[in-house]
Design an enzyme around this catalytic site. Structure first.
Site, mmCIF file in Angstrom:
data_model
loop_
_atom_site.group_PDB
_atom_site.id
_atom_site.type_symbol
_atom_site.label_atom_id
_atom_site.label_comp_id
_atom_site.label_asym_id
_atom_site.label_seq_id
_atom_site.Cartn_x
_atom_site.Cartn_y
_atom_site.Cartn_z
ATOM 1 N N GLU A 1 1.114 -0.865 0.120
ATOM 2 C CA GLU A 1 -0.157 -0.317 0.255
ATOM 3 C C GLU A 1 1.027 1.103 -0.035
ATOM 4 O O GLU A 1 1.560 1.420 0.626
ATOM 5 C CB GLU A 1 -1.321 0.118 0.704
ATOM 6 C CG GLU A 1 -0.352 0.493 2.288
ATOM 7 C CD GLU A 1 -1.470 0.519 4.122
ATOM 8 O OE1 GLU A 1 -2.279 -0.398 4.039
ATOM 9 O OE2 GLU A 1 -1.043 1.647 4.121
ATOM 10 N N HIS B 1 -0.902 -6.785 10.730
ATOM 11 C CA HIS B 1 -2.030 -7.989 10.234
ATOM 12 C C HIS B 1 -1.328 -8.934 11.681
ATOM 13 O O HIS B 1 -1.577 -10.124 10.093
ATOM 14 C CB HIS B 1 -2.168 -7.505 8.708
ATOM 15 C CG HIS B 1 -2.196 -6.323 8.187
ATOM 16 N ND1 HIS B 1 -1.717 -6.205 7.152
ATOM 17 C CD2 HIS B 1 -2.369 -5.490 8.476
ATOM 18 C CE1 HIS B 1 -1.600 -5.512 6.324
ATOM 19 N NE2 HIS B 1 -2.949 -4.547 7.184
ATOM 20 N N ASN C 1 -4.666 -6.830 2.446
ATOM 21 C CA ASN C 1 -5.090 -6.063 3.952
ATOM 22 C C ASN C 1 -6.363 -6.688 4.458
ATOM 23 O O ASN C 1 -6.963 -7.088 3.742
ATOM 24 C CB ASN C 1 -5.071 -4.525 3.953
ATOM 25 C CG ASN C 1 -4.470 -3.965 3.438
ATOM 26 O OD1 ASN C 1 -4.219 -3.765 1.931
ATOM 27 N ND2 ASN C 1 -3.847 -3.175 3.786
#
Ligand code: FAE
Length: 544
Positions: free
Chosen positions: A399, A484, A522
């Site tokens: 990202e 995460h 994600n």
């Protein structure tokens, strides 16, 4: 006699609204007007509830909504606060430039992901408070997690990404991918309020200069970039930029919460569950033990009530017919490992606590030339990703992250998601009474190698270099923290194929701990979609 929150027996009629679940109905959230999920009243010692859900993040929120829609009362227990009361500055959350006690869970100093600048430590003293972002330290990694009603949705970047189908089939081959991609992912995205930036607006918006620079530089090096949906309302963000709405994403707000614009779970799934009238939430209550009830069926659940200083002000024990663990990958794994190894749930399988991974997370910054400014005003919600996941040797999805310092710094920042094969195990430590995680510092190397494959090439194409002053003194990679966390109670290993814990009818896992350490993107849409799939099966087979 203790007050009973709801009666133990539910009539068949109460289950009839199951049809609503099967149809997957969740009205699209009314942007920014949905009432925050209002805690009804906290549980009292001696209460008996049909369903208790531990944690109010994605898995817990989906479970609570679908059960309450099916007519089943749900009591949620959340260790963090209900973030609904403004502080003395009139704001519920603080921003990233001026962190205060609201920022961190019981820390006296901030513990920022980017914790250095120009080689000097960048953290600052704050009052200890039950703030919204926890940086939980294990021996060789720190795990960031949201604390409060809404869990990670309060602090995350809102990126709502569906993994490539072939990768989903690789990580969870036992799950019907047709059903996931045709039914549960769309249902999750609708429930979460995912929306996409208008490309025409994006192309000219000053707040996305950093993303355009990042995309064009990736293109120069031969990489593909993609738009990524988000749960932040883009119509609202357009009004922020136009000056007709109070700023949030454009006011350096994200990891310590967003005061406006973000459709976090308290405004979507939890608000919808609260609207059924069948939901109660006990904030600032931390579950510490679950064991079979001494009398009859069901489970005894012990919890500590906390004040905002983190002090235990009461210990309560309630009973529940069914308990869903939605405390997140770390929270659920820690609880279940402790219950197994202290003998409260001794028959839990050995796979409980295993299979934990960091989704291959690694962060990195690059220094741009003066003629490639990234913008002094940066939207905190990422909308672009470098998609190199198809690379057979070094899959990487990165990202393009903001660096919202409020001033031009010519920095390009990225959170790279890579395919890291290393998996760690949670173990109960009888000496400390805590739970250890076996992750080793060297295990991030595969992630660094895969990310370097992308960013070395971008640096070569641009003639630029890495920033080595953001994650330590001359340290290129932000590889000692995780956004995460995934796994620890992996689907089909620690549980059956729908999250049921073997040997203990009525105990379920419903959060990111079910996912085997990696999603390739994600993770919250996958956590949500899997929870949607699992609760549908559980309602159909385990109630009534
Ligand atoms: P989670 O949302 O963590 O909820 C668990 C809840 O349980 C929390 O509210 C806890 O406070 C609570 N809890 C834990 N233990 C207990 C206990 N013993 N008793 C009572 N309550 C307890 O779990 N993901 C994306 O997909 N897109 C993004 O853009 C993104 N950005 C991120 C940025 C940051 C800074 C962070 C930290 C995470 C980000 N994530 C993102 C990850 C995402 O938020 C995370 O995967 C989910 O929140 C995990 O959902 P769970 O339901 O597993």
């Amino acid at each position: 006699m203790p007050e009973r929150v709801r009666t133990r027996g539910l009539s068949r009629r109460q289950f009839i609204s199951r049809a609503a679940v099967t149809a997957g109905t969740l009205a699209a959230p009314t942007l920014l007007t949905a009432a925050a999920a209002t805690p009804a009243r906290a549980l009292s010692s001696g209460d008996h509830v049909p369903v208790l859900v531990v944690g109010t993040g994605y898995g817990g929120a989906v479970t609570a909504l679908r059960l309450t829609q099916a007519g089943i009362p749900v009591a949620m227990v959340e260790m963090g606060q209900s973030w609904s009361t403004p502080g003395s500055d009139g704001k519920i959350f603080c921003n990233m430039l001026k962190p205060d006690g609201r920022a961190y869970w019981l820390r006296t100093e901030t513990d920022q992901p980017v914790s250095y600048f120009l080689g000097a430590p960048y953290n600052k003293s704050i009052p200890s408070y039950t703030g919204v972002l926890d940086s939980e330290h294990f021996a060789n990694t720190r795990v960031y997690q949201g604390r409060g009603v809404g869990g990670g949705s309060l602090v995350n970047g809102g990126m709502a990404v569906v993994p490539k189908r072939w990768y989903f089939e690789e990580i969870l081959p036992q799950v019907d991918a047709d059903a996931m991609y045709n039914v549960y992912y769309p249902r999750a995205n609708a429930g979460l309020g995912a929306n996409s930036v208008d490309p025409a607006w994006y192309n000219s918006a000053s707040c996305y200069q950093y993303a355009r620079v990042g995309s064009s530089q990736a293109g120069d090096a031969g990489f593909n970039t993609v738009f990524v949906p988000n749960v932040y309302s883009f119509p609202y963000m357009q009004r922020e930029l136009a000056g007709s709405a109070p700023r949030s994403a454009l006011a350096s707000e994200v990891i310590y919460g967003n005061n406006y614009g973000k459709q976090s779970l308290d405004k979507t799934y939890l608000a919808a569950a609260a609207a059924t009238g069948r939901l109660s939430i006990s904030p600032l209550h931390k579950v510490t033990a679950v064991s079979p009830a001494a009398v009859g069926s069901g489970y005894s659940v012990t919890m500590e009530q906390l004040d905002t200083g983190g002090n235990v002000v009461a210990v309560k024990t309630v009973t529940a017919d069914k308990v869903f663990f939605g405390a997140g990958s770390v929270g659920t794994s820690k609880l279940l490992v402790t219950m197994r190894d202290t003998g409260l749930l001794p028959d839990l399988p050995a796979a409980v606590g295993q299979g934990w991974g960091n989704n291959g997370n690694v962060m990195v910054g690059r220094a741009n030339y003066l003629w490639a400014p990234t913008g002094g005003l940066q939207a905190c919600m990422p909308v672009r990703g470098i998609d190199n996941w198809a690379d057979p040797t070094y899959p990487c999805f990165a990202e393009i992250s903001p660096f919202p310092a409020g001033t031009e710094l010519w920095i390009s920042l990225y959170l790279a998601i890579t395919k890291n094969p290393n998996r760690a195990t949670f173990t109960y430590n009888p000496g400390t009474g805590g739970v250890d995680l076996s992750w080793q510092a060297s295990w991030t190397q595969p992630s660094i190698t895969a990310a370097a494959n992308v960013f070395d090439r971008i640096n070569k194409a641009e003639g630029t270099i890495y920033r080595t002053d953001l994650f330590g003194v001359y340290k290129t990679w932000g590889d000692d923290f995780v956004y995460h966390p995934l796994g620890g109670c992996v689907l089909g290993k620690a549980t059956d194929l729908y999250g049921r814990l073997p040997g203990y009818p009525g105990l379920y896992v419903t959060d990111g701990s079910l996912i085997p350490g990696s999603t390739g993107v994600n993770p919250f849409v996958t956590i949500t979609a899997l929870a949607e799939r699992n609760i549908e099966n559980v309602i159909a087979n385990d109630f009534g």
